[in-house]
Design an enzyme around this catalytic site. Structure first.
Site, mmCIF file in Angstrom:
data_model
loop_
_atom_site.group_PDB
_atom_site.id
_atom_site.type_symbol
_atom_site.label_atom_id
_atom_site.label_comp_id
_atom_site.label_asym_id
_atom_site.label_seq_id
_atom_site.Cartn_x
_atom_site.Cartn_y
_atom_site.Cartn_z
ATOM 1 N N CYS A 113 5.966 -6.698 7.913
ATOM 2 C CA CYS A 113 6.966 -6.126 8.817
ATOM 3 C C CYS A 113 7.313 -7.146 9.887
ATOM 4 O O CYS A 113 6.476 -7.981 10.260
ATOM 5 C CB CYS A 113 6.408 -4.851 9.464
ATOM 6 S SG CYS A 113 7.622 -3.891 10.397
ATOM 7 N N CYS A 153 5.315 -3.675 16.271
ATOM 8 C CA CYS A 153 4.946 -2.559 17.153
ATOM 9 C C CYS A 153 3.463 -2.686 17.469
ATOM 10 O O CYS A 153 2.633 -2.842 16.566
ATOM 11 C CB CYS A 153 5.244 -1.226 16.477
ATOM 12 S SG CYS A 153 7.005 -0.990 16.123
ATOM 13 N N CYS A 167 0.630 -0.541 15.751
ATOM 14 C CA CYS A 167 0.693 -0.425 14.294
ATOM 15 C C CYS A 167 -0.012 -1.586 13.607
ATOM 16 O O CYS A 167 0.284 -2.755 13.890
ATOM 17 C CB CYS A 167 2.154 -0.359 13.857
ATOM 18 S SG CYS A 167 2.367 -0.173 12.074
ATOM 19 N N CYS A 183 3.791 8.554 0.876
ATOM 20 C CA CYS A 183 4.277 7.607 1.875
ATOM 21 C C CYS A 183 4.480 6.262 1.198
ATOM 22 O O CYS A 183 3.512 5.626 0.760
ATOM 23 C CB CYS A 183 3.256 7.500 3.011
ATOM 24 S SG CYS A 183 3.730 6.364 4.323
ATOM 25 N N CYS A 198 -1.473 7.073 9.395
ATOM 26 C CA CYS A 198 -0.259 6.517 9.986
ATOM 27 C C CYS A 198 -0.583 5.312 10.852
ATOM 28 O O CYS A 198 -1.442 5.359 11.731
ATOM 29 C CB CYS A 198 0.418 7.603 10.819
ATOM 30 S SG CYS A 198 1.962 7.065 11.577
ATOM 31 N N GLU A 233 0.834 -1.188 0.000
ATOM 32 C CA GLU A 233 0.000 0.000 0.000
ATOM 33 C C GLU A 233 0.877 1.249 0.000
ATOM 34 O O GLU A 233 1.914 1.307 0.675
ATOM 35 C CB GLU A 233 -0.928 0.004 1.217
ATOM 36 C CG GLU A 233 -2.018 -1.045 1.108
ATOM 37 C CD GLU A 233 -3.080 -0.929 2.187
ATOM 38 O OE1 GLU A 233 -4.225 -1.325 1.917
ATOM 39 O OE2 GLU A 233 -2.767 -0.462 3.302
#
Length: 382
Positions: A131, A135, A138, A124, A360, A110
């Site tokens: 990942c 976190c 996230c 972005c 974000c 994305e």
């Protein structure tokens, strides 16, 4: 009578090299090694092809009218400059755009364009599919790492955005895309080679031409790679911080267990080119009752003492299944006031694209979400 079919010019092999992901020197070498251009003309041809790809946005060699027809045919036999597939395009009510891009079977990422950021608008981009950092605030961290993206796949995100925004040729004076932030899916410093090559391509003045001062690489704190990032890219540095003590940061950003805050701050202080003109951006997501107290703000001031820095305060963007809530606006403003009084610019980032999960911390491949949903349904049925 026997008929022999000549398949030498049949479908291009799946492994065809995408020239748009090669640096200038890599492009020159590929042209020679691929037999498309003799060595004595490779530098000239590479410059021509470079401008067509990165200044004019060409997606087919046939558009390169100043390259000999025979050479164009040879290029098409061995290489590609085609765009990846745009699986889905979404536009938020606030003008934010998000693309789900498929670069290969099972490889989807994305990319988000946010208007009115920087000089005119920021893109972005992602550096990995999924990942490894997990976190806890996230959404991307809930998707397992599939693999690193290639430089071509990183550059392609910018090309797709420029296609949609009508940003060709790249030297338009009224560009909508002025800044690039490596803040999408993945940890850029775990894919530094591809990120560095992509940054060289994106910042080249005869191509896309985004200044290195307008390209920011965000990391959760891969300390051993900070020096190399600065030396190889001269990019602006952003740190995904979110806590001022190891106990809390271990929970929010598990990478902290490997490189703690003291190590991280030492690495930041040694970052090449650090100055008042090249400040570090510290990203701090505001989590209700977790890290948003005045005491935490004062601890952050102490932690950043002596570092040319600004702090982006990010209201937490919710996502399905998240264990956190966003801090109240009054708590965020109080936090910001303490930082401002201490001399640190601390803008509160306006949430953008929440309605399309483009804000974000919300990015996650749509295909992975669908597969997970289907899996849960199957498990429930069983």
């Amino acid at each position: 009578m026997t008929t022999t079919l000549d398949l030498s010019r049949a479908a291009k092999p799946v492994s065809a090299v995408n020239l748009s992901g090669l640096t200038r020197e890599g492009l020159r070498q590929a042209l020679v090694e691929g037999g498309a251009v003799p060595a004595d003309k490779a530098k000239m041809r590479a410059s021509q092809i470079w401008r067509w790809m990165h200044q004019f946005g060409a997606t087919d060699f046939s558009a390169m009218t100043d390259v000999a027809k025979e050479t164009r045919a040879k290029l098409a036999e061995t290489f590609t400059i085609a765009r990846p597939e745009v699986v889905e395009r979404q536009v938020s009510k606030d003008g934010t755009r998000k693309w789900l891009i498929r670069t290969a079977p099972g490889i989807e990422i994305e990319t988000v364009y946010i208007p009115d950021v920087g000089r005119s608008g920021a893109l972005c981009v992602s550096s990995q599919v999924g990942c490894t950092l997990n976190c806890t605030f996230c959404h991307t961290g809930t998707q397992a790492l599939v693999r690193n993206l290639t430089a071509a796949e990183i550059v392609a995100q910018v090309q797709v955005a420029k296609d949609d925004l009508g940003e060709w040729p790249s030297d338009k004076a009224d560009r909508l895309l002025s800044n690039i932030v490596f803040m999408g899916m993945g940890e850029p410093l775990y894919n530094l080679d591809a990120v560095a090559d992509a940054l060289d391509i994106l910042s080249d003045n005869e191509g896309i031409g985004i200044s290195r001062r307008r390209i920011t690489v965000s990391t959760s704190g891969v300390v051993p790679q900070l020096q190399a990032l600065g030396e190889r890219t001269q990019a602006m540095l952003a740190i995904s911080l979110h806590a001022t003590n190891d106990e809390l940061r271990n929970e929010l950003v598990p990478l902290n267990k490997k490189y703690n805050i003291a190590e991280l701050m030492a690495g930041i202080r040694a970052y090449p080119g650090l100055s008042n003109a090249r400040r570090v951006t510290f990203e701090y997501v505001m989590l209700k009752g977790v890290n948003d107290s005045p005491a935490e703000a004062r601890a952050l001031v102490a932690l950043l003492k002596g570092i040319p820095a600004k702090v982006n305060l990010i209201p937490f963007n919710p996502w399905p299944g998240s264990p956190y809530e966003c801090s109240s606006w009054s708590a965020i403003e109080t936090f910001a006031a303490i930082l401002n009084k201490a001399g640190f610019a601390s803008p509160i980032r306006t949430p953008r694209g929440r309605d399309i999960l483009a804000a974000c911390g919300q990015l996650k491949s749509e295909s992975e979400k669908v597969r997970a949903s289907a899996r849960r349904k199957a498990e429930a049925a069983a």
